[in-house]
Structure formats: structure tokens, C-alpha cells
Design an enzyme around this catalytic site. Structure first.
Site, PDB file in Angstrom:
ATOM      1  N   ASN A   8       0.859  -1.184   0.000  1.00 44.89           N
ATOM      2  CA  ASN A   8       0.000   0.000   0.000  1.00 44.89           C
ATOM      3  C   ASN A   8       0.896   1.235   0.000  1.00 44.89           C
ATOM      4  OD1 ASN A   8      -1.862   1.988   0.447  1.00 44.89           O
ATOM      5  ND2 ASN A   8      -2.488   1.293   2.483  1.00 44.89           N
ATOM      6  N   TRP A   9       0.980   1.854  -1.152  1.00 46.99           N
ATOM      7  CA  TRP A   9       1.881   3.010  -1.274  1.00 46.99           C
ATOM      8  C   TRP A   9       1.221   4.314  -0.852  1.00 46.99           C
ATOM      9  CZ3 TRP A   9       4.311   1.449  -6.696  1.00 46.99           C
ATOM     10  CH2 TRP A   9       5.147   0.342  -6.484  1.00 46.99           C
ATOM     11  N   LYS A  10      -0.032   4.223  -0.464  1.00 40.35           N
ATOM     12  CA  LYS A  10      -0.760   5.392   0.061  1.00 40.35           C
ATOM     13  C   LYS A  10      -0.581   6.589  -0.886  1.00 40.35           C
ATOM     14  CE  LYS A  10      -0.380   3.346   4.583  1.00 40.35           C
ATOM     15  NZ  LYS A  10      -0.503   3.496   6.016  1.00 40.35           N
ATOM     16  N   HIS A  92     -10.048   1.355   4.400  1.00 41.60           N
ATOM     17  CA  HIS A  92      -8.788   1.550   5.130  1.00 41.60           C
ATOM     18  C   HIS A  92      -9.032   2.533   6.282  1.00 41.60           C
ATOM     19  CE1 HIS A  92      -4.710   2.667   6.181  1.00 41.60           C
ATOM     20  NE2 HIS A  92      -4.320   1.562   5.570  1.00 41.60           N
ATOM     21  N   GLU A  94      -7.394   4.877   7.487  1.00 47.94           N
ATOM     22  CA  GLU A  94      -7.101   6.289   7.242  1.00 47.94           C
ATOM     23  C   GLU A  94      -8.302   6.976   6.595  1.00 47.94           C
ATOM     24  OE1 GLU A  94      -3.417   5.581   5.184  1.00 47.94           O
ATOM     25  OE2 GLU A  94      -2.430   5.140   7.088  1.00 47.94           O
ATOM     26  N   GLU A 164      -6.169  -4.801  10.509  1.00 45.62           N
ATOM     27  CA  GLU A 164      -5.171  -3.752  10.681  1.00 45.62           C
ATOM     28  C   GLU A 164      -5.528  -2.908  11.900  1.00 45.62           C
ATOM     29  OE1 GLU A 164      -2.846  -2.591   6.939  1.00 45.62           O
ATOM     30  OE2 GLU A 164      -4.703  -1.461   6.914  1.00 45.62           O
ATOM     31  N   GLY A 170       1.672   2.417  10.840  1.00 48.11           N
ATOM     32  CA  GLY A 170       2.659   3.489  10.714  1.00 48.11           C
ATOM     33  C   GLY A 170       3.330   3.872  12.027  1.00 48.11           C
ATOM     34  N   SER A 205       2.539  -1.953  10.591  1.00 49.08           N
ATOM     35  CA  SER A 205       3.968  -1.976  10.931  1.00 49.08           C
ATOM     36  C   SER A 205       4.643  -3.321  10.686  1.00 49.08           C
ATOM     37  CB  SER A 205       4.175  -1.525  12.390  1.00 49.08           C
ATOM     38  OG  SER A 205       3.806  -0.173  12.531  1.00 49.08           O
ATOM     39  N   GLY A 226       2.454  -0.948   4.441  1.00 45.02           N
ATOM     40  CA  GLY A 226       2.642   0.426   3.993  1.00 45.02           C
ATOM     41  C   GLY A 226       4.116   0.770   3.950  1.00 45.02           C
TER      42      GLY A 226
HETATM   43  P1  PGA Z   1       2.218   0.408   7.752  1.00 50.12           P
HETATM   44  O1  PGA Z   1       0.822   0.648   6.978  1.00 50.12           O
HETATM   45  O2  PGA Z   1       2.811  -0.861   7.218  1.00 50.12           O
HETATM   46  O3  PGA Z   1       3.045   1.622   7.458  1.00 50.12           O
HETATM   47  O4  PGA Z   1       1.883   0.292   9.210  1.00 50.12           O
HETATM   48  C1  PGA Z   1      -0.064  -0.416   6.767  1.00 50.12           C
HETATM   49  C2  PGA Z   1      -1.332   0.075   6.124  1.00 50.12           C
HETATM   50  O5  PGA Z   1      -1.778   1.183   6.444  1.00 50.12           O
HETATM   51  O6  PGA Z   1      -1.928  -0.611   5.289  1.00 50.12           O
END
Ligand code: PGA
Length: 246
Positions: A8-10, A92, A94, A164, A170, A205, A226
Site C-alpha cells: 500500500n503506497w498510500k 482503510h 485512514e 489492521e 505506521g 507496521s 505500507g
Molecule cells: P504500515 O501501513 O505498514 O506503514 O503500518 C499499513 C497500512 O496502512 O496498510
């Protein structure tokens, strides 16, 4: 079945950087891993070209809840499919947190994704306050039920659910693999009660050091990553670590 590694490159990479990273990914051997790249919308078409003819799959980070309509700024799941996407993330955390996406809306997106023939990845997980209050199970059940109820009549052959925990995303602090495995068991059971086969991923993470412990759990089918997927080094280290555990 080879483990799924969904990157997931966001909104972290430009189109140019996404294509460069996709080319790096393509140059890596990853026979024992199913790799799915999820760049931002603007980079999907160019990344599709960069991975054409390889076994790397393309995914989107979100989709609209309708196939077509007066929905300014939205992207149709049908169009994502035309672009070459086979996967799409929905719900997601976010987006739930920053944009107020509700369980009901996420359910509609899941439905639209299934209807378009995309493999959806329903993202669920408790935040820190919910965790502290001992509500993890209840939150996961509520988020999953809303999604499963929305698609049950479509009879999808399979859907992916990414557990998640919000507090793990993150932050550098991942969930304990046994807790992720327990969540995976309850998610799969809830899906089965809706006549849906769910494969469960863990995200939050995950890095090259921790991925082995998650993949050692047979309940966990892969990882949604991510930060550790957003550089060439991170991507390579993740793939090497995944090859080592399969
Ligand atoms: P992260 O993000 O690996 O940076 O914790 C995961 C995600 O949001 O899918």
C-alpha cells in the site's frame, strides 16, 4: 497457496516514483509470493504498463460505491478493472478516520468492488481507545458484519479481509502475531456464518523482521504493508523475508 504481499503506497509516491518502484519490484524474483502493488490513482495506468506481462498484480487503494454516477472526484470500480486492477482496498482506517467513511459506506464499496469482479480487501481493526476498552472483538465483528451483510447475496467466491489495528499502522509497533491470528480466526468464522470464504491478512507496521512471525501462523494468508513497501530496499527485504518463510 503462496502468501499475499499487498504493498500500500498510500499517497507517498509520485507517478514517476511509483513506476520506478514497480520496475524494481519486477526485477526481483518473487516466485513464492503473490505481490500486489497499490499505487495512488494517478499512477495506476503507468504502473500497469510497468508490470505488464509479469505476475505482479495491480490494486487500487479505494473505489466508488457505484458503478457509474454523478459522483465528482470518485473512481468507478469498473474503470479500475479496465485499467488493469484486480484488487481494491476498501475501508482503510485512514479513510474511516480522515474522511468519516462509515461501515455502511464501506459495505457499499465492498459490494461495488465485488460486482465489478475485483478482489476486495476489506480493512478492519480497532483503534487505541477501543483496544484499551477491551472492544477489539466487538469492533472487528461490527465492521466485518457490515461488509459481509452487504455482499452476502452476491455470493463472492472469496474475499480478503485485512486485520489492521489502527494503533499499529505506521507506528512501528505491530500487533502480537498470536493476537493477529486470533482475530483472523474470528473473522474467518464470521465470514463462514455469512457463507463467505474469507482469507485474512495482517497489516500494521509489518517489516522484513516481523513478517516471518505473522506468516508462521496458518490463519494469516498474507500481509498488507505500507511503510516497508515504499522503498526499493524495503520491498526487496520484504520479498527476501517472505521467500524465506515459504
Ligand atoms: P504500515 O501501513 O505498514 O506503514 O503500518 C499499513 C497500512 O496502512 O496498510
Amino acid at each position: 497457496m503462496s502468501p499475499l504481499f499487498i504493498a500500500n503506497w498510500k499517497m507517498q509516491l509520485s507517478d514517476v516514483a511509483s513506476v520506478a518502484l514497480a520496475q524494481e519490484a519486477r526485477a526481483l524474483a518473487h516466485d513464492a509470493v503473490t505481490l500486489v502493488l497499490c499505487p495512488s490513482f494517478n499512477a495506476l495506468a503507468d504502473v500497469a504498463v510497468a508490470i505488464a506481462g509479469s505476475d505482479i498484480a495491480l490494486g487500487a487503494q479505494d473505489c466508488a460505491w457505484e458503478e457509474r454516477g454523478a459522483l465528482t472526484g470518485e473512481v468507478s470500480p469498473e474503470d479500475l478493472k479496465q485499467l488493469g486492477c484486480t484488487y481494491v482496498l476498501v475501508g482503510h482506517s485512514e479513510r474511516r478516520r480522515e474522511l468519516g467513511e462509515t461501515d455502511a459506506l464501506v459495505g457499499k464499496k465492498l459490494r461495488a468492488a465485488c460486482a465489478a469482479g475485483l478482489m476486495p480487501v476489506l480493512c478492519v481493526g480497532e483503534d487505541a481507545a477501543e483496544r484499551a476498552a477491551g472492544k477489539r472483538g466487538a469492533v472487528i465483528a461490527r465492521q466485518c458484519s457490515a461488509g459481509f451483510d452487504a455482499v452476502a447475496d452476491l455470493r463472492p467466491s472469496e474475499i480478503l479481509v485485512a486485520y489492521e489495528p489502527v494503533w499499529a499502522i505506521g507506528t512501528g509497533v505491530s500487533a502480537a502475531p498470536e493476537d493477529a491470528a486470533a482475530a483472523a480466526v474470528s473473522i474467518a468464522a464470521l465470514a463462514a456464518s455469512h457463507d463467505i470464504h474469507a482469507r485474512v491478512l495482517y497489516g500494521g507496521s509489518v517489516d522484513a523482521d516481523s513478517v516471518g512471525a505473522f506468516m508462521a501462523r496458518k490463519e494469516i494468508a498474507g500481509v498488507l504493508v505500507g511503510t516497508a513497501s515504499q522503498t526499493a530496499t524495503g520491498l526487496r527485504d520484504m520479498i527476501v523475508a517472505l521467500q524465506a518463510v515459504t
